[in-house]
Design a protein around this motif. Structure first.
Motif, short mmCIF file in Angstrom:
data_model
loop_
_atom_site.label_atom_id
_atom_site.label_comp_id
_atom_site.label_asym_id
_atom_site.label_seq_id
_atom_site.Cartn_x
_atom_site.Cartn_y
_atom_site.Cartn_z
N TYR A 86 61.55 8.52 0.51
CA TYR A 86 62.92 7.93 -0.04
C TYR A 86 63.94 9.08 0.41
CZ TYR A 86 60.20 5.53 -3.49
OH TYR A 86 59.59 5.53 -4.23
N LYS A 89 71.30 7.12 0.91
CA LYS A 89 71.66 6.16 1.74
C LYS A 89 72.82 7.18 1.99
CE LYS A 89 74.10 1.80 0.57
NZ LYS A 89 75.52 1.88 0.14
N LEU A 92 72.56 9.87 4.60
CA LEU A 92 72.73 8.82 5.88
C LEU A 92 73.64 8.90 6.41
CD1 LEU A 92 69.81 6.17 5.51
CD2 LEU A 92 69.95 8.35 7.13
N THR A 98 71.57 5.25 10.11
CA THR A 98 71.63 4.48 10.05
C THR A 98 69.82 4.48 10.10
OG1 THR A 98 71.74 3.13 12.18
CG2 THR A 98 73.17 3.04 10.83
N GLU A 99 69.30 3.71 9.49
CA GLU A 99 67.72 3.40 9.31
C GLU A 99 67.15 3.39 10.86
OE1 GLU A 99 66.59 0.46 6.61
OE2 GLU A 99 63.85 0.93 6.52
N ASP A 100 68.18 3.01 12.19
CA ASP A 100 67.15 2.79 12.31
C ASP A 100 67.40 3.63 13.37
OD1 ASP A 100 67.44 -0.09 12.57
OD2 ASP A 100 69.44 -0.90 13.55
N LEU A 102 65.90 6.78 12.74
CA LEU A 102 64.71 7.27 11.41
C LEU A 102 63.57 6.58 12.32
CD1 LEU A 102 66.01 6.85 8.07
CD2 LEU A 102 66.62 8.57 9.37
N ASP A 105 58.70 4.32 8.19
CA ASP A 105 59.59 2.95 7.44
C ASP A 105 60.15 4.85 6.46
OD1 ASP A 105 59.21 1.15 9.22
OD2 ASP A 105 57.05 0.69 8.64
N LYS A 107 62.34 3.93 2.01
CA LYS A 107 63.20 3.29 1.49
C LYS A 107 64.04 4.12 1.13
CE LYS A 107 62.72 0.38 -3.11
NZ LYS A 107 62.48 0.55 -4.21
N ILE A 108 65.55 3.43 1.60
CA ILE A 108 66.74 3.61 1.25
C ILE A 108 67.25 4.03 0.20
CG2 ILE A 108 69.13 3.33 1.79
CD1 ILE A 108 68.40 3.28 5.33
#
Lengths: 127, 130
Positions: A86, A89, A92, A98-100, A102, A105, A107-108
């Motif tokens: 986890y 948000k 970050l 952003t998730e990109d 990281l 995989d 969960k944000i």
């Protein structure tokens, strides 16, 4: 051997990672606890907050600071059945990530959900 | 209540070990039991018998040894953290072909599984450190 001592108890373990991957050894040694702990068949989650989100940053290169680049281990955690990662948000976003950015995989979740995750956990390691 | 304690910082540099010690002492006085004190990161340095603090200062490693002796507390230094930082018991001395050991009385060196076990077995695992 040690696993047998548990007597079948399964607890909710949460590893809270708050620090940047380099600069101190906390993140690296936290990962060592996660890997050993994976053998104990507990319910394991990892949380990344504050500078801890940098631990999951893609394309880390430590060659010029002569420390071990352990960032690849995060993507191998799945093989140890450590699958619940986890990321907060707000942490970050405030770091321009952003998730990109990281490498794994995750969960944000927002800080309110993070608070609940921590509250619902039984054994919390805070690195 | 059954407590586990995790100490993540070295002695003298940081208050973590002092607070952990005072917590353990208070818990025992209140009738609780300390299952284990696990020393990780620079916390392993709490287990050196070679420390020589000034006479008017507390002796942190000795204080842990005495508490463990009196109340039969398991004091464990993480082996991986200890090896990095030069904390050595007689077994490690032989295994890694060192010329000395430096572990204080009542401390032992073992694996991280001991920390996980403390988390599983105790009612509360309390962390002392930043």
């Amino acid at each position: 051997m040690e696993e047998e001592l548990e007597g079948g108890v399964v607890k909710k373990f949460l590893y809270v990672n708050r620090r940047a991957p380099h600069g101190t050894i906390y993140a690296h040694e936290a990962l060592e606890v996660v890997l050993i702990g994976a053998a104990f068949d507990q319910d394991v989650s990892l949380a990344f907050i504050d500078d801890g989100v940098f631990q999951l940053k893609k394309e880390q290169d430590t060659a010029e600071i002569y420390t071990k680049n352990f960032s690849k281990i995060y993507s191998a955690l799945e093989m140890y059945d450590v699958e619940k990662l986890y990321v907060e948000k707000e942490s970050l976003e405030s770091r321009g990530l952003t998730e990109d950015d990281l490498s794994v995989d995750v969960k944000i979740i927002n800080s309110k959900e993070m608070k609940k995750l921590i509250t619902d956990s039984e054994v919390i390691f805070n690195f | 209540m059954l407590f586990g304690i995790l100490v993540n910082e070295g002695p003298y540099q940081h208050q973590a070990s002092d607070s952990a010690y005072l917590f353990a002492q208070a818990a025992i006085e209140e009738g609780h039991t300390i299952f284990r004190v696990f020393f990780y990161h620079d916390g392993v340095n709490n287990g050196t018998r070679l420390a020589t603090p000034p006479q008017d200062d507390r002796h942190i490693p000795n204080r842990w040894s005495e508490l463990a002796e009196k109340h039969n507390i398991d004091l464990v230094l993480c082996v991986a953290a200890a090896q990095r930082r030069g904390m050595v018991d007689p077994d490690e001395m032989k295994r890694n072909k060192k010329d000395a050991d430096n572990i204080a009385s009542k401390f032992r060196i073992s694996g991280l599984g001991q920390l996980i076990e403390a988390g599983v077995q105790t009612d509360r695992l309390i962390t002392f450190g930043d």
